[in-house]
Design an enzyme around this catalytic site. Sequence first.
Site, short mmCIF file in Angstrom:
data_model
loop_
_atom_site.label_atom_id
_atom_site.label_comp_id
_atom_site.label_asym_id
_atom_site.label_seq_id
_atom_site.Cartn_x
_atom_site.Cartn_y
_atom_site.Cartn_z
CG ASP A 43 5.58 4.56 2.30
OD1 ASP A 43 6.24 3.93 3.15
OD2 ASP A 43 5.10 4.04 1.28
CD GLN A 72 5.91 -2.19 -1.03
OE1 GLN A 72 5.34 -1.80 -0.03
NE2 GLN A 72 7.21 -2.42 -1.06
CE LYS A 104 5.82 -2.00 3.76
NZ LYS A 104 5.88 -1.26 2.50
N1 GUN Z 1 9.56 -0.28 -1.65
C1 GUN Z 1 10.68 -0.52 -0.94
N2 GUN Z 1 10.60 0.06 0.28
C2 GUN Z 1 9.41 0.70 0.32
C3 GUN Z 1 8.77 1.48 1.31
O1 GUN Z 1 9.29 1.73 2.42
N3 GUN Z 1 7.55 1.96 1.00
C4 GUN Z 1 6.96 1.71 -0.21
N4 GUN Z 1 5.77 2.24 -0.44
N5 GUN Z 1 7.54 0.99 -1.15
C5 GUN Z 1 8.76 0.49 -0.88
#
Ligand code: GUN
Length: 298
Positions: free
Chosen positions: A125, A102, A58
């Site tokens: 998100d 996350q 990311k």
């Molecule tokens: N863990 C797995 N996929 C995601 C996501 O899209 N966002 C976040 N914050 N955690 C994740």
Amino acid sequence: MNQENIAQIIDGKLIASKVRDEIKVEVAALIDADKDTPHLVAIIVGDDPASQTYVASKERAAKSVGITSSIYKYPSDITEEELLNTIDFLNKDDDVTGFIVQLPLPAHINVDKVIDSIDPGKDVDGFHPVNVGKMALGQPSYISATPAGVMELLNRYKIETEGKHCVVLGRSNIVGSPMSILMSRKSKPGNSTVTICHSKTKDMGSITRQADILICAIGQPNFVNADMVKDGAVVIDVGMHRIPADNEKGYIITGDVNFDQVIEKASFITPVPGGVGPMTIAMLLKNTLLAYKNANNS
Ligand code: GUN
């Protein structure tokens, strides 16, 4: 096998790079106009290798389009209160456009409480109940990046969804549940008749075999085999699993779908890796740019 019976690969890597290019153009225009640029923060707790990889990707992707990226790393024994304090700080920091926490989080932290504490305007998100509620009502909101990425792939490959039977495997808050809402909404893509299958569904194959569009987010490697798929179905694989292997990395990445079998039955299929995964990150950046525009009325 006859070449005609092989599904067309949906190239998520390519579409994600197009989405990133579009974002890059918009961010470059902000830079040219001497404006502030978007700033995305990722909070990561603990040292789960998959989470570390996601967050690093990311950050790389954000930087590649001109979005400032910061990572807040915490040990797995951080208290819930400390994490909530960090979120409060980020909510109030005008320099931060949007942020994500996350997942998964360690068991001693209440995930719902953490998500509830995020300012919905910075929730890129799309996990906050306000954003999930607005999405369900068809109001402008931040849509969770993975389902948004699937919708983008269906759109860019001009896959007809109206009146089709879409079967979603999995009912998670992050993927299955929002996916089912988006596919049934009065929109394009959308307007599908949706069935959700989950761990308590009986005779799942009898349902998946009815799917014109099969979206697999069940979290089990190679779960969907050729027997479960109708001829000509569109198969979207949201799964991502590291399977121990005797190679240099020590693992291979596979999805929820038995790709080698299903490619011979489907009309379209997303590979793993290189399908939905790259889209998730691209859509997160798109949400960050949207949050910037919303905060700046631009
Ligand atoms: N863990 C797995 N996929 C995601 C996501 O899209 N966002 C976040 N914050 N955690 C994740």
